[in-house]
Design a protein around this motif. Structure first.
Motif, PDB file in Angstrom:
ATOM      1  N   GLY A  31       0.808  -1.213   0.000  1.00  0.00           N
ATOM      2  CA  GLY A  31       0.000   0.000   0.000  1.00  0.00           C
ATOM      3  C   GLY A  31       0.841   1.261   0.000  1.00  0.00           C
ATOM      4  O   GLY A  31       2.077   1.225  -0.095  1.00  0.00           O
ATOM      5  N   THR A  32       0.167   2.375   0.147  1.00  0.00           N
ATOM      6  CA  THR A  32       0.836   3.664   0.140  1.00  0.00           C
ATOM      7  C   THR A  32       1.655   3.885   1.407  1.00  0.00           C
ATOM      8  O   THR A  32       2.678   4.565   1.386  1.00  0.00           O
ATOM      9  N   ASN A  33       1.215   3.278   2.505  1.00  0.00           N
ATOM     10  CA  ASN A  33       1.918   3.451   3.781  1.00  0.00           C
ATOM     11  C   ASN A  33       2.560   2.163   4.260  1.00  0.00           C
ATOM     12  O   ASN A  33       3.698   2.162   4.703  1.00  0.00           O
ATOM     13  N   ASN A  34       1.835   1.049   4.185  1.00  0.00           N
ATOM     14  CA  ASN A  34       2.294  -0.226   4.743  1.00  0.00           C
ATOM     15  C   ASN A  34       2.556  -1.264   3.669  1.00  0.00           C
ATOM     16  O   ASN A  34       1.962  -1.228   2.583  1.00  0.00           O
ATOM     17  N   CYS A  35       3.401  -2.211   4.008  1.00  0.00           N
ATOM     18  CA  CYS A  35       3.605  -3.417   3.209  1.00  0.00           C
ATOM     19  C   CYS A  35       3.240  -4.593   4.108  1.00  0.00           C
ATOM     20  O   CYS A  35       3.807  -4.745   5.191  1.00  0.00           O
ATOM     21  N   ARG A  36       2.299  -5.438   3.671  1.00  0.00           N
ATOM     22  CA  ARG A  36       1.731  -6.449   4.551  1.00  0.00           C
ATOM     23  C   ARG A  36       1.734  -7.817   3.884  1.00  0.00           C
ATOM     24  O   ARG A  36       1.514  -7.941   2.681  1.00  0.00           O
ATOM     25  N   LEU A  37       1.929  -8.824   4.723  1.00  0.00           N
ATOM     26  CA  LEU A  37       1.889 -10.225   4.288  1.00  0.00           C
ATOM     27  C   LEU A  37       0.958 -10.996   5.202  1.00  0.00           C
ATOM     28  O   LEU A  37       0.933 -10.787   6.419  1.00  0.00           O
ATOM     29  N   LEU A  38       0.199 -11.927   4.621  1.00  0.00           N
ATOM     30  CA  LEU A  38      -0.590 -12.865   5.406  1.00  0.00           C
ATOM     31  C   LEU A  38      -0.431 -14.242   4.770  1.00  0.00           C
ATOM     32  O   LEU A  38      -0.644 -14.407   3.556  1.00  0.00           O
ATOM     33  N   VAL A  39      -0.007 -15.210   5.577  1.00  0.00           N
ATOM     34  CA  VAL A  39       0.141 -16.604   5.136  1.00  0.00           C
ATOM     35  C   VAL A  39      -0.919 -17.425   5.855  1.00  0.00           C
ATOM     36  O   VAL A  39      -1.083 -17.306   7.076  1.00  0.00           O
ATOM     37  N   SER A  52       2.225 -13.716   9.652  1.00  0.00           N
ATOM     38  CA  SER A  52       1.880 -12.392   9.146  1.00  0.00           C
ATOM     39  C   SER A  52       3.068 -11.466   9.343  1.00  0.00           C
ATOM     40  O   SER A  52       3.957 -11.733  10.153  1.00  0.00           O
ATOM     41  N   HIS A  53       3.044 -10.388   8.586  1.00  0.00           N
ATOM     42  CA  HIS A  53       4.131  -9.411   8.682  1.00  0.00           C
ATOM     43  C   HIS A  53       3.586  -8.070   8.221  1.00  0.00           C
ATOM     44  O   HIS A  53       2.829  -7.993   7.250  1.00  0.00           O
ATOM     45  N   SER A  54       3.941  -7.007   8.919  1.00  0.00           N
ATOM     46  CA  SER A  54       3.577  -5.653   8.514  1.00  0.00           C
ATOM     47  C   SER A  54       4.769  -4.747   8.742  1.00  0.00           C
ATOM     48  O   SER A  54       5.402  -4.804   9.788  1.00  0.00           O
ATOM     49  N   GLN A  55       5.055  -3.924   7.745  1.00  0.00           N
ATOM     50  CA  GLN A  55       6.188  -3.009   7.857  1.00  0.00           C
ATOM     51  C   GLN A  55       5.806  -1.692   7.197  1.00  0.00           C
ATOM     52  O   GLN A  55       5.371  -1.663   6.040  1.00  0.00           O
ATOM     53  N   ILE A  56       5.939  -0.603   7.933  1.00  0.00           N
ATOM     54  CA  ILE A  56       5.641   0.712   7.372  1.00  0.00           C
ATOM     55  C   ILE A  56       6.763   1.123   6.433  1.00  0.00           C
ATOM     56  O   ILE A  56       7.924   1.195   6.828  1.00  0.00           O
TER      57      ILE A  56
END
Length: 382
Positions: A31-39, A52-56
């Motif tokens: 996304g514009t702010n976050n990069c997200r993963l869901l397994v 899961s992983h989330s990184q701004i």
């Protein structure tokens, strides 16, 4: 961030688990702010989260002024995506879809960036349109619709845009997640050019006491310009109608309202807020100021500067569409994408197969923050 570390620990524990119910699927949302993963793995008629992983990354920072993704933002996003690539490998994911949203849609160099991502990480992204983004967010929130609601408005506040989906709640409940995957009963939708990053870029030069009312006024004008505003506003006055908020703004605001000493997905996801409760939480955030917001355990330094722009979007939407209350969803695009992959009737491409990269070409298609609290698994039931 604490949620990322917890997700890492959970992922390490689960990656070695035996006896899975089926193959692993992964959804990546840039996304514009976050990069997200869901397994996740299939579980009954839905799925169970494995990692899961989330990184701004703030990919869209400065985009409003230049029309381009900056080199600094690109490097932050590549760093996040390389971490995600490692998680995909460690978990042995067989099926993955990667999507990019508003920042890549708007940037002059968005397609060039997607090609660079493929070259440096092996991940192939599709830049989805706003309609698909609204549809996936709605699918991801399918079981948050109140039992007595005739209609709901799903709000997905992103870094660069906000998607609104006006949904026939009765039809959605009857069809369940599989029905939504096949045909989501969205009666009207729009993508508003309002995002937490782009709004902050536009008004961030002002002192907060001036910026917040200016953002409210600007958001109100943008919402009023949508041709569907009057019709949806009338529908939201029906008894039982409510809003569903899926975004980092909404989940963090709920954490403040609940007075949590750390983020807990099991407390936030599915919770309700009245307008008065939400307004009180916003007032607290304004009174605390930037430094004070940063000390709140459910916000922190990374989100503190963006919270007021997100809150101005939420309050403006609630002004225009007076639902009785708002239900909070710590879910969205990734969950909708996973359900579409598992039950949409198409066989997703296995990770590792390559296509020739081209402009706006990429892998198969598919918010609140990726914070899973203490819940070891997340199940999304029809």
């Amino acid at each position: 961030m604490a949620d990322k570390k917890a997700a890492n620990r959970r992922g390490n524990r689960r990656s070695s688990r035996k006896g899975r119910n089926g193959p692993l699927y992964a959804a990546v949302d840039l996304g514009t702010n976050n990069c997200r993963l869901l397994v996740a793995e299939p579980w009954g008629k839905s799925f169970r989260v494995v990692d899961s992983h989330s990184q701004i990354a703030r990919l869209g920072e400065g985009l409003h002024e230049t029309g381009r993704l900056s080199e600094a933002a690109i490097e932050r996003a590549l760093d996040a995506l390389k971490a995600i690539r490692g998680k995909l490998k460690n978990n042995g994911v067989g099926r993955v879809r990667c999507i990019a949203t508003e920042a890549c849609r708007q940037a002059e160099n968005g397609a060039d960036f997607i090609r660079r991502v493929h070259e440096e990480t092996g991940l192939t992204f599709k830049i989805i349109n706003a309609k698909e983004e609204a549809r996936l967010a709605t699918i991801g929130c399918h079981d948050l619709m109140g039992d007595d609601a005739k209609t709901v408005l799903v709000i997905d506040i992103g870094g660069g845009s906000t998607e609104l989906s006006w949904v026939n709640a009765k039809v959605a409940r009857e069809g369940g997640s599989h029905g939504l995957v096949k045909r989501a009963p969205i009666q009207d939708w729009t993508s508003l050019p309002l995002g937490v990053v782009t709004l902050h870029d536009r008004f961030g030069h002002l002192p907060e006491e001036e910026a917040f009312p200016a953002m409210l006024e600007y958001c109100g004008k943008v919402i009023a310009d949508w041709k569907g505003t009057e019709r949806v506003s009338r529908a939201m006055t029906q008894e039982g109608s409510h809003l569903i908020g899926t975004s980092g703004t909404v989940t963090c605001l709920a954490g403040v309202h609940l007075k949590l000493d750390r983020y807990r997905r099991d407390k936030v996801d599915g919770s309700w807020m009245s307008r008065e409760e939400a307004d009180a939480a916003v007032k607290l955030l304004r009174d605390l100021g930037l430094d004070g917001r940063a000390t709140l355990p459910t916000i922190g330094e990374e989100r503190a500067s963006l919270m007021l722009s997100g809150c101005s979007i939420l309050q403006s939407i609630w002004d225009a569409f007076p639902g009785d209350r708002l239900r909070v969803g710590d879910r969205g695009l990734r969950e909708g994408l996973l359900l579409s992959m598992m039950y949409g009737g198409k066989s997703p491409r296995k990770r590792g197969t390559r296509r020739r990269s081209g402009r706006n070409k990429s892998a198969d298609a598919g918010s609140g923050p990726a914070k899973d609290g203490n819940s070891p698994t997340v199940e999304v039931s029809p």
